[in-house]
Scaffold this active site. Structure first.
Site, short mmCIF file in Angstrom:
data_model
loop_
_atom_site.label_atom_id
_atom_site.label_comp_id
_atom_site.label_asym_id
_atom_site.label_seq_id
_atom_site.Cartn_x
_atom_site.Cartn_y
_atom_site.Cartn_z
CE LYS A 147 -4.04 -1.56 1.68
NZ LYS A 147 -4.31 -1.32 3.44
CG HIS A 199 -0.98 7.09 3.13
ND1 HIS A 199 -1.56 7.65 4.36
CD2 HIS A 199 -2.10 5.59 3.87
CE1 HIS A 199 -1.82 7.60 5.36
NE2 HIS A 199 -1.86 5.75 5.04
CG HIS A 217 1.81 5.09 6.71
ND1 HIS A 217 1.72 4.72 5.50
CD2 HIS A 217 1.33 5.03 7.48
CE1 HIS A 217 0.50 3.89 5.85
NE2 HIS A 217 0.24 3.85 7.20
N1 ARG Z 1 0.44 -0.92 9.72
C1 ARG Z 1 -0.42 -0.03 10.47
C2 ARG Z 1 -1.40 1.28 9.87
O1 ARG Z 1 -0.65 1.77 9.13
C3 ARG Z 1 0.04 0.74 12.12
C4 ARG Z 1 0.54 0.06 12.53
C5 ARG Z 1 0.91 0.37 14.04
N2 ARG Z 1 1.22 -0.35 14.88
C6 ARG Z 1 0.69 -1.59 15.73
N3 ARG Z 1 1.97 -1.54 16.55
N4 ARG Z 1 0.48 -1.87 15.70
O2 ARG Z 1 -2.13 2.00 9.85
#
Ligand code: ARG
Length: 563
Positions: free
Chosen positions: A124, A127, A130
């Site tokens: 993905k 963006h 992030h």
């Molecule tokens: N990959 C997730 C996202 O883009 C965020 C991860 C957050 N970290 C965690 N330990 N859950 O929304």
């Protein structure tokens, strides 16, 4: 020199209060013409059986005033005016001799902190949301690192979950290999979006996706190979962005890393009697805490996001023996983290209290919430490039003769974006506006960088100062205010750690730049009244440069010598 300590010392000599208590009571007056520190006498009134106003006046008669320009009693307050010359000398000499290390301390020594940030999802786009996590996490890492904390930088990649089953299904049907090689994420996104559109018409696709994820969880060769390829292509793209931003990690252990660590967690939850059956799914009930249940296993046996987070938290505790474990993730995941931390607590892990979710708001561009589902995403790489291009235009307009325009545009353009993210309280939403962000005279990255470059150009023109400096020459209000701001750098850092809030540093560096410009616009350095004044002012300019550079560095922003 620590004047607050000195004030506390002088007061404690005269009253029956321990010095620490006195220091706690000391205030900063609301206006600078009321002094630099104030001691309120209300607290003493009971023990001394006197009115606070009388106490203030009596204390003032007794107190040793050395190191202070004057001490005045104003109503129930005792106001201290510090000796400007002593203050300027001790502050500026400290800044210049410590250089890059000015602001640092070792209060965090021996304490491990796990800082998780960025954590984009494989296949993905990286963006603009992030970047919020990336900028805050990188800055918090730098801020804590500067105070001696031992930080590990973790990127919890979203590289596992049912969406990969859907992607495999989509890949098999619609991929354009050529496009995949050229613009991997754009192509993966295209087929993922297509999958969702098609699944609306034909729900059996969802089952197919689930089937492929199951095969992936079972470690089947074909699915695993595809997943590995998606991951590799994605990381290549992410690394381009990290390189532009100067951001690094110590570990890229994503969700998939916890695949073989979840059984043990599920078993522990079961053993502790916390696992409940709910329509075939396994959950931990949290109604006592006013939360929906934390789902551990879905009815088809697949593990989910929360399970992986439980395993990750335990792994981090075991591996890093953290004092604090920080998760820089958007506020929309607040409930998720509350559920995970509460479950850990119920499992008997007291250290769950040391796990902190550091949330942040949304990023909006002309009123659209950014989501990947519908495909209206803004890729961060494009955003950064656009910022660099726009900065280039401004530079060409303002200073076309500048030598290394490209590099300057890059540092200023990227700095402007990061600055925008870190400027306000992190829980506030950001609404992007190019004009605002790239302006040289708002509260912006370019404004601060420009102030630095201006200061640097003075130093280049006038060279180094040698010999004794008469700091009594820095006696104007503007100069004294700037020195006070420079002196407060470490205080701001400590406060930023306390609140886990980089915007405290952003606000601070804006104050430094504003203070510098006020001073610079009011007093000439090149044509100072005399040589001594010029020398002292140059020291102030030099110190300002050190502080701006160090503060911007804590935000992950580079300075430019000229712009
Ligand atoms: N990959 C997730 C996202 O883009 C965020 C991860 C957050 N970290 C965690 N330990 N859950 O929304």
């Amino acid at each position: 020199m620590d004047f607050k300590k000195l004030v506390a010392e002088r007061i404690a000599e005269n009253i029956e209060l321990p010095i620490e208590k006195v220091e706690e009571l000391i205030e900063i007056p609301p206006k600078s013409d009321m002094g630099d520190f104030a001691f309120p006498c209300f607290q003493l009134s009971k023990t001394l059986r006197k009115a606070p106003v009388a106490i203030a006046s009596e204390l003032n008669e007794k107190i040793n005033k050395e190191g202070f320009e004057k001490v005045e009693n104003l109503g129930p307050y005792l106001n201290f005016f510090i000796d400007k010359e002593v203050f300027a000398k001790s502050t500026l000499e400290k800044i210049i001799s410590e250089g890059d290390k000015y602001g640092n301390s070792n209060i965090g020594e021996g304490k491990n902190v796990a800082v998780e940030y960025s954590s984009p999802n494989i296949a993905k786009p990286f963006h603009v949301g992030h970047l919020f996590s990336t900028a805050i996490g990188n800055s918090l890492y730098k801020i804590m690192n500067s105070q001696g904390y031992n930080c590990v930088r973790l990127n919890h990649l979203g590289d596992w979950g049912t969406q990969f089953g859907k992607l495999i299904s989509a890949y098999k049907k619609w991929v354009d290999e050529e496009a995949l090689e050229k613009e991997p994420i754009k192509e993966l996104l295209r087929i993922y979006v297509k999958f969702h559109d098609e699944a609306e018409k034909d729900p059996s696709l969802e089952d197919e996706g689930r089937m492929y994820f199951k095969r992936l969880e079972e470690g089947r060769e074909e699915e695993t190979k595809l997943w590995e390829r998606f991951k590799e292509l994605s990381l290549k793209e992410f690394n381009k962005v990290y390189k532009m931003l100067n951001v690094e990690f110590d570990s890229y252990n994503g969700e998939s890393f916890y695949g073989d660590k979840m059984d043990a967690v599920v078993e522990e939850i079961q053993q502790k009697g916390l696992l409940t059956d709910s329509n075939g799914a396994k959950v931990v009930m949290l109604e006592e805490y006013n939360m929906p249940p934390c789902i551990i296993k879905k009815s088809d046996g697949a593990t989910i996001y929360a399970t992986r987070d439980l395993a990750a938290a335990m792994y981090r505790k075991k591996t890093y023996d953290f004092y604090k474990s920080i998760y820089v993730v958007g506020l929309e995941q607040s409930l998720h983290f509350k559920q995970v931390f509460t479950t850990l607590k119920l499992m008997g892990h007291e250290w769950a209290e040391d796990c902190k979710h550091i949330g942040f708001g949304l990023v909006r561009f002309s009123d659209k919430k950014l989501s990947t589902r519908k495909g209206e995403v803004i890729f961060l790489e494009d955003l950064l490039k656009e910022s660099i291009d726009k900065t280039m235009e401004v530079i060409k307009e303002k200073n076309n003769d500048l030598e290394n325009k490209e590099e300057v545009a890059k540092k200023v353009g990227i700095g402007a974006v990061i600055f925008t993210y870190l400027k306000n309280n992190r829980e506030r939403d950001i609404v992007f506006s190019w004009d605002e962000m790239l302006s040289f005279d708002g509260e912006t990255g370019p404004y601060v960088q420009y102030s630095y470059a201006r200061a640097k150009s003075i130093l280049r023109k006038l060279g180094d100062v040698s010999g004794e400096v008469d700091y009594s020459k820095l006696s104007s209000k503007e100069e004294f205010e700037l020195i006070k701001t420079l002196e407060g750098f470490n205080n701001s850092i400590i406060y930023a750690i306390d609140k886990l809030e980089p915007s405290i540093i952003t606000r601070y560096v804006i104050d430094v730049a504003k203070g510098f410009n006020k001073f610079y616009n009011q007093y000439s350095i090149i044509n100072a009244e005399d040589e001594e004044t010029k020398k002292a002012r140059l020291k102030l300019v030099q110190s300002t440069c050190v502080v701006i550079k160090n503060a911007l560095d804590l935000l992950g922003i580079e300075v430019v010598e000229e712009m």
